[in-house]
Design a protein around this motif. Sequence first.
Motif, PDB file in Angstrom:
ATOM      1  N   UNK A 110       0.850  -1.192   0.000  1.00 12.15           N
ATOM      2  CA  UNK A 110       0.000   0.000   0.000  1.00 12.15           C
ATOM      3  C   UNK A 110       0.884   1.239   0.000  1.00 12.15           C
ATOM      4  N   UNK A 111       0.602   2.146  -0.918  1.00 13.68           N
ATOM      5  CA  UNK A 111       1.371   3.384  -1.035  1.00 13.68           C
ATOM      6  C   UNK A 111       0.422   4.573  -1.020  1.00 13.68           C
ATOM      7  N   UNK A 112       0.508   5.441  -0.012  1.00 22.60           N
ATOM      8  CA  UNK A 112      -0.338   6.645   0.000  1.00 22.60           C
ATOM      9  C   UNK A 112      -0.060   7.514  -1.222  1.00 22.60           C
ATOM     10  N   UNK A 113      -1.098   8.115  -1.761  1.00 16.51           N
ATOM     11  CA  UNK A 113      -0.955   8.938  -2.964  1.00 16.51           C
ATOM     12  C   UNK A 113      -1.730  10.243  -2.815  1.00 16.51           C
ATOM     13  N   UNK A 114      -1.335  11.224  -3.639  1.00 18.87           N
ATOM     14  CA  UNK A 114      -2.071  12.485  -3.713  1.00 18.87           C
ATOM     15  C   UNK A 114      -3.377  12.272  -4.460  1.00 18.87           C
ATOM     16  N   UNK A 115      -4.393  13.014  -4.098  1.00 21.18           N
ATOM     17  CA  UNK A 115      -5.546  13.223  -4.977  1.00 21.18           C
ATOM     18  C   UNK A 115      -6.009  14.648  -4.720  1.00 21.18           C
ATOM     19  N   UNK A 116      -5.515  15.490  -5.578  1.00 27.36           N
ATOM     20  CA  UNK A 116      -5.581  16.932  -5.431  1.00 27.36           C
ATOM     21  C   UNK A 116      -7.009  17.413  -5.184  1.00 27.36           C
ATOM     22  N   UNK A 117      -7.197  18.359  -4.268  1.00 26.82           N
ATOM     23  CA  UNK A 117      -6.216  19.208  -3.585  1.00 26.82           C
ATOM     24  C   UNK A 117      -5.665  18.639  -2.274  1.00 26.82           C
ATOM     25  N   UNK A 118      -5.893  17.351  -1.987  1.00 28.21           N
ATOM     26  CA  UNK A 118      -5.213  16.701  -0.863  1.00 28.21           C
ATOM     27  C   UNK A 118      -3.853  16.212  -1.343  1.00 28.21           C
ATOM     28  N   UNK A 119      -2.801  16.470  -0.545  1.00 26.16           N
ATOM     29  CA  UNK A 119      -1.458  16.003  -0.901  1.00 26.16           C
ATOM     30  C   UNK A 119      -0.816  15.363   0.324  1.00 26.16           C
ATOM     31  N   UNK A 120      -0.055  14.312   0.089  1.00 25.00           N
ATOM     32  CA  UNK A 120       0.517  13.559   1.208  1.00 25.00           C
ATOM     33  C   UNK A 120       1.676  14.294   1.873  1.00 25.00           C
ATOM     34  N   UNK A 121       2.308  15.251   1.186  1.00 21.96           N
ATOM     35  CA  UNK A 121       3.412  15.964   1.837  1.00 21.96           C
ATOM     36  C   UNK A 121       2.922  16.816   3.001  1.00 21.96           C
ATOM     37  N   UNK A 122       1.606  17.095   3.042  1.00 21.03           N
ATOM     38  CA  UNK A 122       1.023  17.825   4.163  1.00 21.03           C
ATOM     39  C   UNK A 122       0.313  16.890   5.136  1.00 21.03           C
ATOM     40  N   UNK A 123       0.492  15.602   4.936  1.00 18.61           N
ATOM     41  CA  UNK A 123      -0.030  14.582   5.853  1.00 18.61           C
ATOM     42  C   UNK A 123       1.158  13.800   6.401  1.00 18.61           C
TER      43      UNK A 123
END
Length: 696
Positions: A110-123
């Motif tokens: 399992x790899x977390x991914x972005x789905x804009x406007x949510x981004x993993x660098x801010x999680x």
Amino acid sequence: MDNRAFDHVLIIMFENQYRGYVLQNPYMANLAQQGIELTNSFGVMHPSQTNYISSIAGELCDVSDDDAPSPLLKQQTIVDLIEASPRQLRWKAYMDSYIADNNPWQPENFTPTDHYPYVIKHNPFSSFENIVTNKQRWQQIDNEAGFWRDLLNDNLPEYAWFTPNMWNDGHYLAGTTDDTCNGERAPVLVDQQASWLKSFFAGLNFPGPHSKLPPNTLVVVTYDEADFEAFFDKGKKYTYDGPNQVYTVLLGDNIRPGKEHQGYNHYSLLKTIEKNFNLGSLNKNDRDANYFQFLWGKSFAWQPPRESGLSKVKQFDACSFNKQLLFVALEHNNQLTYRLMCGDMCGEETNLARVQALPLADNVGQAFALAANDQQALLVYGDTDGLLKVLSYDLATDWRSVATPAPEADNKQTQIRQLDLVALPDNAGFLLVYQTRAGSLFGSRFSGAPENAWQAPEKLCHIINTPIALGSVPVPVTVNSNISAPFKLARLGASILLVYSLPHSNHLSCLSYNTAEFNKVKVKTSAYSGPYDDYTVNAWSASSFTLNVFGETPPAASQLITPEQEPEPTEQGLVANGQFALQTLDGVIHLLHNAGDNPQLLSSTFSIGGTLTPGLPVSYQPDAPGKENTSDGYGTLFEAGWSQVEPVRHIIRDQDSPIAMANFNDQLWLFYQGQGQESINICRGGYHHKAEQADT
């Protein structure tokens, strides 16, 4: 700590704005007046992800860019502390615009991914292996709908993190992936942040007496980092060009509005949460960080000075060892004496006036220094010939001579002019810095018991940076040609600071020395940085840093036009005349000094823990020759500020008279000779409830 200052905490983190810019927005300025504003609050590093990671892990985890860490990070976080607590605490991270079904969790790969406007660098929770690979933990990542659902069901956890999406947090202009905003990045995006926060708080009836949040909830509104460019200059090496000072406000039903001027950063917030819920620590930068003691009604104050019963001497130093205060003095006959005190100076156990001759110390010169850890106290001095001598003190063997640092290559430089000594963290030994009569500055590390061995002395030669407002053009000069007596060492967490005066101006500057592997960072090549920005361990910084107080007055919004015209924050360099003292208490370095010809003793503090030590000189000149041989200074002392200077009441002294401080019995003990006095006075300072301060 058993008494909680709050029962729930909600952290809301916005993006990329300097505190002064945020305060230009009327709503954000008004919000600051309704809570406790931290006027000297700082991010940890750049770019964004480094601050999110450090906020929950207490370290950078060797992350230096915005790319998803690969492999996932194995360090522990606040989540581990919460789940290990016997108090059945809960945690949850709410990510605005996150949709779990867009990337369902699976037990393998399992790899977390972005789905804009949510981004993993801010999680930040999406970067750690023991969260991502654990289904139960990953399900604690929710979205804004989950927040409102938990709130309505009276199920808001004790620890709640909320990251607005890339538009609501002000990273990009709403509906776009663009942050230029026609060259006016700061005011447009701050207005966007404020609009979202106003709407979010309106749904909570917050702040106010009818808030829908659980009683005694602490709400922290803060920013990851500060950014000074009106828009990103993608072609430049340095995107962030000023102090990393951010807007931080604490709000809640038990908050009394006001301002706190001590320095804080993301590690301070983490430490506050650990203290409040009695979680222990991650044993990283959180362990020794300062925290929000004012939430418990405590503040630092100096008590009125008292006479010690000690007669005037030529020089003295003090430290705490084995629950005793050790005081060493150089008498007028050039003999060293020592005194031990246990208990409180007002109690029956006081015996500071009981003087004992210090054995083995012969032909003592003017220079000596004292420091201690849990295993031993170490006294280093120069004899009348200027040669180094070292004595060790412990309970088993009393005083004894131990090895001295090896002589430098040039024997003419072994004669000592001045020196200072500091204990390293976790009983790892001591660090000595001394200046020879020829003017050279050397550092040497002592391993401590049982080896009692010194490393070969290292000559300190560094680049001096001019103040930020002048462009920070590096000037290649050696430190030893820029030292004005005296200099002092102090430890703040894993960092050692060497503070000294610049010639002619008496402005204070310092070097840093990192002792922790977890603050060593190998910087990846990115749009922001590269290997030239690596941060070191067990070495002195390749730059010195001026001690600055950053101004509170924000630039006018009308001035935010272009990067070339954009004003930097005002700064005030600290000045010290004569002898000064440094000592650390509860994650705060206290500097006591005089300025000019004024005999009034002054105080300033520094408490930005976890600063990094650059391996190359720091420069903010992206077009300067040899820029590949300079560091951007992110996360260093260059981006962190000291507190405003304040007078220490009732203390008047001659600037060249002896002064020393020790951390003893959870207080600072200041020893000094008052102006025109023939005796030594003691003044104690510490954190007390305001009612207790009124009684002293």
